[in-house]
Design an enzyme around this catalytic site. Sequence first.
Site, mmCIF file in Angstrom:
data_model
loop_
_atom_site.group_PDB
_atom_site.id
_atom_site.type_symbol
_atom_site.label_atom_id
_atom_site.label_comp_id
_atom_site.label_asym_id
_atom_site.label_seq_id
_atom_site.Cartn_x
_atom_site.Cartn_y
_atom_site.Cartn_z
ATOM 1 N N TYR A 1 -13.536 37.037 30.695
ATOM 2 C CA TYR A 1 -12.375 37.418 29.633
ATOM 3 C C TYR A 1 -12.729 38.352 28.743
ATOM 4 C CZ TYR A 1 -9.291 33.400 31.565
ATOM 5 O OH TYR A 1 -8.601 32.679 32.356
ATOM 6 N N LYS B 1 -19.508 28.247 40.975
ATOM 7 C CA LYS B 1 -19.178 28.850 42.297
ATOM 8 C C LYS B 1 -20.347 29.642 42.546
ATOM 9 C CE LYS B 1 -16.343 29.943 45.724
ATOM 10 N NZ LYS B 1 -15.800 29.031 46.789
ATOM 11 N N ASP C 1 -13.715 25.082 43.418
ATOM 12 C CA ASP C 1 -12.886 24.877 44.470
ATOM 13 C C ASP C 1 -12.407 23.219 44.788
ATOM 14 O OD1 ASP C 1 -15.202 25.152 45.751
ATOM 15 O OD2 ASP C 1 -14.167 26.663 47.400
ATOM 16 N N ASP D 1 -10.340 27.535 31.977
ATOM 17 C CA ASP D 1 -8.861 27.814 31.900
ATOM 18 C C ASP D 1 -8.020 27.223 32.867
ATOM 19 O OD1 ASP D 1 -6.304 28.916 30.718
ATOM 20 O OD2 ASP D 1 -6.910 31.110 31.828
ATOM 21 N N ASP E 1 -5.393 23.358 33.065
ATOM 22 C CA ASP E 1 -4.071 23.027 33.035
ATOM 23 C C ASP E 1 -3.806 22.155 34.383
ATOM 24 O OD1 ASP E 1 -3.367 24.907 31.568
ATOM 25 O OD2 ASP E 1 -2.245 26.077 32.571
HETATM 26 C C1 IPM Z 1 -5.338 29.006 27.319
HETATM 27 C C2 IPM Z 1 -4.459 30.115 27.485
HETATM 28 C C3 IPM Z 1 -5.126 31.410 27.158
HETATM 29 C C4 IPM Z 1 -6.182 31.896 27.719
HETATM 30 C C5 IPM Z 1 -4.227 32.674 27.074
HETATM 31 C C6 IPM Z 1 -2.699 32.645 26.680
HETATM 32 C C7 IPM Z 1 -4.755 34.044 26.660
HETATM 33 O O1 IPM Z 1 -3.995 30.384 29.153
HETATM 34 O O2 IPM Z 1 -5.574 28.933 25.940
HETATM 35 O O3 IPM Z 1 -5.571 28.398 28.115
HETATM 36 O O4 IPM Z 1 -6.486 32.277 28.942
HETATM 37 O O5 IPM Z 1 -7.438 31.244 27.463
HETATM 38 MG MG MG Z 2 -4.817 28.578 30.091
#
Ligand code: IPM
Ligand code: MG
Length: 353
Positions: A136, A186, A218, A242, A246
């Site tokens: 990032y 990975k 994975d 990241d 989720d």
């Molecule tokens: C998160 C979000 C952010 C990230 C984005 C909005 C930049 O997805 O906090 O997980 O990728 O870190």
């Molecule tokens: Mg995110």
Amino acid sequence: MARVLVLPGDGIGPEVTAEAVAVLRQLAPDVQLEERLIGGCAIDAEGAPLSDATVARAKDCGLVLLGAVGGPKWDKLPPNLRPERGLLRIRKELGLYANLRPATVFKALADASPLRRECVEGVDLVVVRELTGGIYYGEPRGRDDQPGLRRARNTEVYDEREVARIARTAFRLAQDRKRLVTNIHKANVLEVSAFWNEIVEEIAPEFPDVRLEHQLVDSAAMVLLRDAPKFDVLLCPNLFGDILSDEAAMITGSLGMLPSASLGDAGRGLFEPIHGSAPDIAGQDKANPLAAILSVAMLLESGLGRPKDAARVRRAVELTIDAGYRTGDLGRGPGQTLLGTRAMGAKVREALG
Ligand code: IPM
Ligand code: MG
């Protein structure tokens, strides 16, 4: 006196943050709050997703309570002007390298998971995501067009200091939990991943009471769906964290319930719900404020050193859920009451007593 900078941001950010702030005011009236802009609203008003003045205030306060950033209005802007850049910048400027994303299943909500109850009951894990390095932030980045061939690139870079400190965060956290760190990598393809593993292995002996396992990213994505209760602390580089956070959040069935903390050295921290700005329901008093409120619990615990108040907030949220109050995202069963953002916030404050 402790000071907290409040950055409500875009979309549902301001609505859920208002409820979180009300909880904070009720429990910690001595904490000074100050509010500024981040994300799309900051682009509109100040010409950048995070102004230098706001960065300065954030550094001064040290602690930040954030809502969410982004929305369709700003999606077409060039990369360095997008709302998300504000978030990346504040993490970097404050040195918030350790992102803690707990995923727990509230018993009363286990049926809200898209997975069968038996796959999610007992899930209690934390994704520890490295937040200020990796792909990032790595250079070179961006468009790299060649004559006659369009190209783009990003770069994954980690140095040993970056890996060692996030590894220690993960091990320390595991010591107070189920004492298992699963390191996500990975290394079968990426040199930087093999290097990451090497450093994690070097740190592990400092924590002889914690078991260390390695798992390919994975395969971890798969095991999360099949057997998430087995995990305790998942140690991840920025990108993998990241993505997996989720996934972990969704299997709990309650994206709207999950808080996060991003911590740096010297008591710095930023606390935010993990859900996004949800522009489709913004301004309609529909958003679930509980993740923002639970982020206040993390702020009380990790930022302000008040674990008892943090426990009170968590308890109040649990009581509210157990009493059958639901926002739209949680799905409503028989005997349950659908509430809007403000009413849900009020119920939690009532439960706080
Ligand atoms: C998160 C979000 C952010 C990230 C984005 C909005 C930049 O997805 O906090 O997980 O990728 O870190
Ligand atoms: Mg995110």
